[in-house]
Design a protein around this motif. Structure first.
Motif, mmCIF file in Angstrom:
data_model
loop_
_atom_site.group_PDB
_atom_site.id
_atom_site.type_symbol
_atom_site.label_atom_id
_atom_site.label_comp_id
_atom_site.label_asym_id
_atom_site.label_seq_id
_atom_site.Cartn_x
_atom_site.Cartn_y
_atom_site.Cartn_z
ATOM 1 N N VAL A 136 0.794 -1.143 -0.034
ATOM 2 C CA VAL A 136 0.000 -0.103 0.191
ATOM 3 C C VAL A 136 0.873 1.267 -0.096
ATOM 4 C CG1 VAL A 136 -0.271 -0.061 2.647
ATOM 5 C CG2 VAL A 136 -1.971 1.165 1.273
ATOM 6 N N ALA A 137 0.523 2.360 -0.532
ATOM 7 C CA ALA A 137 0.941 3.510 -0.723
ATOM 8 C C ALA A 137 -0.111 4.658 -0.634
ATOM 9 C CB ALA A 137 1.868 3.760 -1.950
ATOM 10 N N SER A 138 0.295 5.757 -0.083
ATOM 11 C CA SER A 138 -0.820 6.693 0.005
ATOM 12 C C SER A 138 -0.436 8.123 -0.052
ATOM 13 C CB SER A 138 -1.746 6.632 1.145
ATOM 14 O OG SER A 138 -0.738 6.824 2.439
ATOM 15 N N ASN A 139 -1.117 9.127 -0.405
ATOM 16 C CA ASN A 139 -0.835 10.631 -0.402
ATOM 17 C C ASN A 139 -2.151 11.145 -0.325
ATOM 18 O OD1 ASN A 139 -1.833 10.879 -2.883
ATOM 19 N ND2 ASN A 139 0.046 11.092 -4.044
ATOM 20 N N ALA A 140 -2.112 12.746 -0.549
ATOM 21 C CA ALA A 140 -3.391 13.196 -0.115
ATOM 22 C C ALA A 140 -4.491 12.847 -1.355
ATOM 23 C CB ALA A 140 -3.064 14.732 -0.212
ATOM 24 N N SER A 141 -3.954 12.369 -2.449
ATOM 25 C CA SER A 141 -4.795 12.143 -3.573
ATOM 26 C C SER A 141 -5.957 10.794 -3.124
ATOM 27 C CB SER A 141 -4.368 11.930 -4.714
ATOM 28 O OG SER A 141 -3.481 13.113 -5.117
ATOM 29 N N GLY A 142 -5.319 9.978 -2.536
ATOM 30 C CA GLY A 142 -5.771 8.610 -2.231
ATOM 31 C C GLY A 142 -4.941 7.349 -1.645
ATOM 32 N N VAL A 143 -5.597 6.279 -1.954
ATOM 33 C CA VAL A 143 -4.940 5.080 -1.432
ATOM 34 C C VAL A 143 -4.500 4.048 -2.604
ATOM 35 C CG1 VAL A 143 -4.739 3.211 0.346
ATOM 36 C CG2 VAL A 143 -5.947 5.354 0.905
ATOM 37 N N LEU A 144 -3.504 3.696 -2.939
ATOM 38 C CA LEU A 144 -3.062 2.653 -3.938
ATOM 39 C C LEU A 144 -2.659 1.367 -3.202
ATOM 40 C CD1 LEU A 144 -2.361 2.443 -6.966
ATOM 41 C CD2 LEU A 144 0.139 3.088 -6.227
ATOM 42 N N VAL A 145 -3.117 0.472 -3.830
ATOM 43 C CA VAL A 145 -2.890 -1.096 -3.329
ATOM 44 C C VAL A 145 -2.434 -1.749 -4.632
ATOM 45 C CG1 VAL A 145 -3.635 -3.109 -2.202
ATOM 46 C CG2 VAL A 145 -4.371 -0.750 -1.243
ATOM 47 N N VAL A 146 -1.422 -2.504 -4.331
ATOM 48 C CA VAL A 146 -1.000 -3.594 -5.240
ATOM 49 C C VAL A 146 -1.037 -4.889 -4.697
ATOM 50 C CG1 VAL A 146 0.818 -4.159 -7.150
ATOM 51 C CG2 VAL A 146 0.144 -1.872 -6.747
ATOM 52 N N ALA A 147 -1.552 -5.993 -5.438
ATOM 53 C CA ALA A 147 -1.561 -7.459 -4.761
ATOM 54 C C ALA A 147 -1.004 -8.153 -5.886
ATOM 55 C CB ALA A 147 -2.774 -7.710 -4.283
ATOM 56 N N GLU A 148 -0.178 -9.245 -5.355
ATOM 57 C CA GLU A 148 0.261 -10.173 -6.365
ATOM 58 C C GLU A 148 -0.370 -11.274 -5.567
ATOM 59 O OE1 GLU A 148 4.686 -9.703 -7.535
ATOM 60 O OE2 GLU A 148 4.538 -8.547 -5.852
ATOM 61 N N VAL A 149 -0.726 -12.340 -6.821
ATOM 62 C CA VAL A 149 -1.289 -13.567 -6.309
ATOM 63 C C VAL A 149 -0.080 -14.762 -6.832
ATOM 64 C CG1 VAL A 149 -3.104 -15.293 -6.857
ATOM 65 C CG2 VAL A 149 -3.692 -12.847 -6.854
ATOM 66 N N GLY A 150 -0.022 -15.486 -5.505
ATOM 67 C CA GLY A 150 0.997 -16.464 -5.604
ATOM 68 C C GLY A 150 0.471 -18.103 -6.346
ATOM 69 N N GLY A 151 1.316 -18.702 -7.039
ATOM 70 C CA GLY A 151 0.897 -19.929 -7.332
ATOM 71 C C GLY A 151 0.640 -20.196 -8.806
ATOM 72 N N SER A 152 0.272 -21.199 -9.343
ATOM 73 C CA SER A 152 0.178 -21.561 -10.623
ATOM 74 C C SER A 152 -1.251 -22.191 -11.103
ATOM 75 C CB SER A 152 1.378 -22.692 -11.052
ATOM 76 O OG SER A 152 2.556 -22.126 -10.552
ATOM 77 N N LEU A 153 -1.577 -21.873 -12.371
ATOM 78 C CA LEU A 153 -2.986 -22.482 -12.554
ATOM 79 C C LEU A 153 -2.679 -23.729 -13.004
ATOM 80 C CD1 LEU A 153 -5.593 -21.408 -14.222
ATOM 81 C CD2 LEU A 153 -4.038 -21.943 -16.168
ATOM 82 N N ASP A 154 -3.700 -24.555 -12.474
ATOM 83 C CA ASP A 154 -3.996 -26.141 -12.752
ATOM 84 C C ASP A 154 -4.734 -26.225 -14.046
ATOM 85 O OD1 ASP A 154 -4.471 -28.722 -12.818
ATOM 86 O OD2 ASP A 154 -5.288 -28.888 -10.950
ATOM 87 N N VAL A 155 -3.783 -26.233 -15.037
ATOM 88 C CA VAL A 155 -4.297 -26.516 -16.518
ATOM 89 C C VAL A 155 -5.319 -27.631 -16.683
ATOM 90 C CG1 VAL A 155 -3.621 -26.558 -18.979
ATOM 91 C CG2 VAL A 155 -2.381 -25.266 -17.508
ATOM 92 N N THR A 156 -5.085 -28.777 -16.010
ATOM 93 C CA THR A 156 -5.998 -29.903 -16.015
ATOM 94 C C THR A 156 -7.304 -29.478 -15.971
ATOM 95 O OG1 THR A 156 -5.441 -30.693 -13.879
ATOM 96 C CG2 THR A 156 -4.082 -31.174 -15.616
#
Lengths: 610, 171
Positions: free
Chosen positions: A224-244
């Motif tokens: 998360v990062a923020s300033n007077a304009s608002g709040v920014l959130v970046v999320a990464e998702v871990g793992g791998s697709l189960d193609v099967t």
């Protein structure tokens, strides 16, 4: 050993061998480490007004610091480097060493805006025996810290502060509908942590989990990062697709698969050597340390899943060999680097499917492709997903920062979905958090950033290039780069300078640089050879750090360089887990040698104007 | 990430860590699975601990037993996760995550489930990972005497439950 002991061992071996763990992913682990390291290092950048808010909780320690003033001595003389000129000089910073009892231990996510807040386990101890979990601490000076109340319904992973507002991101309490993964939440407090309001981020983790391999699909590296304009959130998702789970009826993938830019390639059995002629997957590494005499476990059943690139090393070390260690068993050699072979290069592709043919869309597709999830809210309550233009797949090591007027997001991306090829650093900037402009990274930043932020309103990065730690500043559309090894001080012949940790904040830039023997130099190899069998495995030579220096600058141009061993003292362990640049000070957390290899105490160096 | 593409502070450290990971990850994850009875948690914990080890590799890599460091950090991390889960409201359908995991057979594992997690950790370090009592003590940051006493108590329970194994081996 008794018969019973033997039986227990046999049974445990058998049970352990039967476990199907799935493939490990050392690249992911390294990226996870590196992302965290950078997250710990980068501070949100805002104009700071220290808050005199009410802090709930218990005072941890007050007025018990054993400070001593240390003037930042600079090296004399101006030193230049291509693209930009850096100067060594006195930057007017006085350092104070703080008693471990009031320093934070195992801290991360120290904010630099408003009051100082940090997530920490306990004061002064890295890994206490009874791991208490992290909680929020607050400080007005970076020296004395007191506990602050956190949201009761969330486990916090990152903090940001702007003025009187404190924002925390993490995971909330899972419900049946959420499946096994907790929702990602943003909590806000306007009263120093006494009361919180939490909202869920609009990301479909349940769908992602359902489509991923077992145990994968949880949110991780939420920043998360923020300033007077608002709040920014970046999320990464871990793992791998189960193609099967998405293949047409009757289609299987017994030999695994690899993701491409447009979909999935199913692989056949390996049909050519794993590595090209003259290279091998097994460099002569030897063991780092004598582990045990444990007999190897039986190979587990191969797990169907994504096939990773093969790391190939020169079969004959030759001139590329790097002797790194001696031990009683003899000198071990390692190779400086390998190269990655894409799975399609040593397996036949038996079938290919596009994302549409597999029926993937929405958040699941985004997660499968490795894109970060970006959200913005002007008020910290209503978050909307925002798009990074030209965002490539497989972005990782996402970093973000803000100053009073700007947001920046940085990510490292590999050009291919298979994970091969040289990484590419990507930047996006925004003034309002919703409209983003891609910004070319500095040429030397291709291997990833150690820190990103704004110095005097200019986008600035610190990266560790082949030439050592480098600072780059963006003027308009033009980057100016300069190597910090020019201001680090005297570097012994044969040694190299490497960046270890860096942070950018309102007070300036701080970099921890290692000066260590060049492991590829003949001199180092001669030293290792001379050490003979007496040397312990690679601890005596090789990658161990001989000297660490703390480089700081208020303006990005004039730098001071000081020995961390001298600043911290003889107990310095050589590890600097946290480096924060706040509004009016540098805060450096250094580990000391502890009584065991686990409970490393820490101290804090606070550098302020003087 | 490959050693080549990392281009980081020390390619050498990358290679050394990658080697350590390849050698140790599965072994430690199996041991932690038997300790916790929760394979998913154990695997995640070991990766978490490995990430921390990589972050501190200039120090961790020089330890006598970096695997012990990883096991200990992973165990602590897992316990903190279990404590958080225990505190947090759980859906009714969720199995109590602090229970020992899906152990039905063989008998040793069922007996292992009767031990508390600290005893299990000692048993696994000694009997599966093959560490000496002193190495186990360092890895668990516990006095050697404590390791011995926990092992003694654990073995007594295991012996009681596994007496038939001794009989079988003697037949």
């Amino acid at each position: 050993m008794s018969n019973l002991d033997h039986q227990i061992e046999q049974q445990l071996y058998a049970s352990a061998s039967d476990l199907d763990l799935g493939p490990g992913d050392v690249g992911r682990v390294m990226a996870r480490s590196r992302t965290r390291k950078r997250r710990q290092s980068v501070a949100a950048l805002v104009a700071v007004v220290l808050v005199a808010g009410t802090i709930a909780g218990t005072a941890v320690a007050r007025d018990n610091s054993r400070g001593f003033p240390v003037t930042a001595n600079g090296n004399s003389g101006a030193l230049g480097s291509p693209g930009a000129t850096l100067h060594s000089g006195n930057v007017g910073v006085v350092w104070e060493k703080v008693d471990p009892h009031s320093a934070l231990g195992f801290a991360n996510s120290v904010t630099a805006g408003g009051s100082l807040y940090a997530l920490s386990t306990a004061p002064g101890v890295t890994n206490p025996d009874d791991y208490p979990g992290r909680q929020i601490y607050q400080s007005s000076d970076g020296v004395n810290w007191s506990t602050a109340r956190g949201p009761s319904d969330a486990y916090i992973s990152d903090l940001s502060a702007t003025g009187t507002q404190l924002y925390a991101v993490g995971t909330g309490t899972a419900t049946v509908a959420d499946g096994p993964f907790s929702p990602l939440v943003v909590s806000a407090s306007a009263d120093g942590g006494s009361s919180w309001h939490s909202v869920q981020l609009p990301i479909d983790l349940a769908a992602i989990h359902a489509g991923f391999l077992s145990g994968d699909g949880g949110g991780e590296n939420v920043n998360v990062a923020s300033n007077a304009s608002g709040v920014l959130v970046v999320a990464e998702v871990g793992g791998s697709l189960d193609v099967t789970k998405f293949l047409p009826a009757g289609v299987t993938a017994p030999n695994g698969w690899v993701l491409t830019a447009t979909g999935v390639d199913l692989l056949g059995p390996i049909d050519s050597p794993a590595c090209p002629a003259g290279t091998t997957t097994s460099p002569n590494l030897g063991r780092v340390a004598p582990e045990t005499t444990l007999a190897p476990l039986s190979p587990t059943t191969a797990t169907v899943g994504p096939v990773s690139p093969t790391e190939c090393f020169p079969a004959n070390a030759g001139a590329n060999a790097v002797v790194h260690a001696s031990d009683p068993a003899g000198v071990k050699t390692v190779l400086a680097s390998g190269s990655a072979i894409a799975p399609q290069d040593n397996h036949p592709v038996t079938a290919s499917y596009t994302w549409a043919q597999l029926g993937l869309s929405g958040d699941l597709l985004k997660a499968a492709q490795g894109e970060p999830f970006v959200f913005f809210s002007p008020n910290g309550k209503n978050f909307q997903a925002v798009t990074l233009p030209n965002a490539p797949a497989q972005s990782q090591q996402v970093e973000m920062a803000a100053d009073a007027d700007n947001f920046v997001i940085a990510a490292n991306s590999t050009p291919s979905m298979s994970g091969t090829g040289q990484g590419q650093e990507l930047l996006w900037q925004s003034t309002d958090g919703t409209t983003w402009t891609p910004t070319a990274a500095a040429p030397g930043d291709e291997t990833g950033l150690d820190a990103v932020g704004y110095v005097a309103g200019r986008l600035t990065t610190v990266s560790d290039t082949q030439n050592g730690p480098t600072v780059a500043t963006l003027d308009g559309s033009q980057w100016s780069e300069a190597s910090l090894d020019q201001v680090v001080g005297t570097v012994p012949a044969g040694d190299v300078v490497r960046g270890d940790n860096a942070a950018i904040g309102p007070f300036g830039i701080a970099v921890v640089a290692d000066i260590a023997p060049n492991p590829t130099s003949q001199q180092t190899q001669a030293q290792i050879a001379a050490s003979g069998a007496a040397a312990k495995a690679y601890g005596a030579v090789g990658p161990s750090v001989d000297t660490q220096r703390l480089l700081v600058s208020r303006d990005g141009t004039t730098w001071s360089s000081q020995s961390l061993n001298q600043l911290v003292g003889s107990d310095f362990s050589g590890v600097v887990p946290d480096l924060v640049v706040a509004s009016n000070r540098f805060i450096v957390t250094a580990q000391l040698n502890g009584p065991t290899n686990l409970a490393s105490p820490e101290i804090i160096l606070v550098g302020s104007a003087g | 990430m490959t050693a080549e593409s990392s281009g980081r502070a020390s390619d050498l450290a990358v290679v050394l860590f990658a080697d350590f990971y390849r050698e140790g990850r599965d072994r430690i994850a199996r041991a932690l699975t038997l300790t916790l009875g929760d394979q998913d948690l154990a695997v995640e914990a070991v990766d978490e601990a490995m990430a921390r080890a990589y972050q501190r590799w200039t120090r961790v890599g020089t330890l006598e037993n970096p695997g012990g460091w990883v096991y200990r950090v992973a165990l602590n991390w897992s316990c903190s996760v279990l404590r958080r889960r225990r505190r947090a409201p759980r859906p009714r359908t969720e199995r109590d995550p602090t229970d020992i995991g899906p152990i039905s057979e063989p008998t040793v594992l069922r007996a292992l489930a009767e031990l508390d997690v600290r005893q299990r950790a000692v048993v696994v370090c000694r009997h599966l990972l093959g560490w000496s009592e002193e190495e186990t003590a360092i890895a668990l940051s516990t006095p050697v005497g404590t390791v011995k006493s926990r092992l003694h108590r654990a073995n007594r329970i295991l012996a009681r439950r596994l007496d038939h194994l001794r009989n079988e081996s003697q037949q």
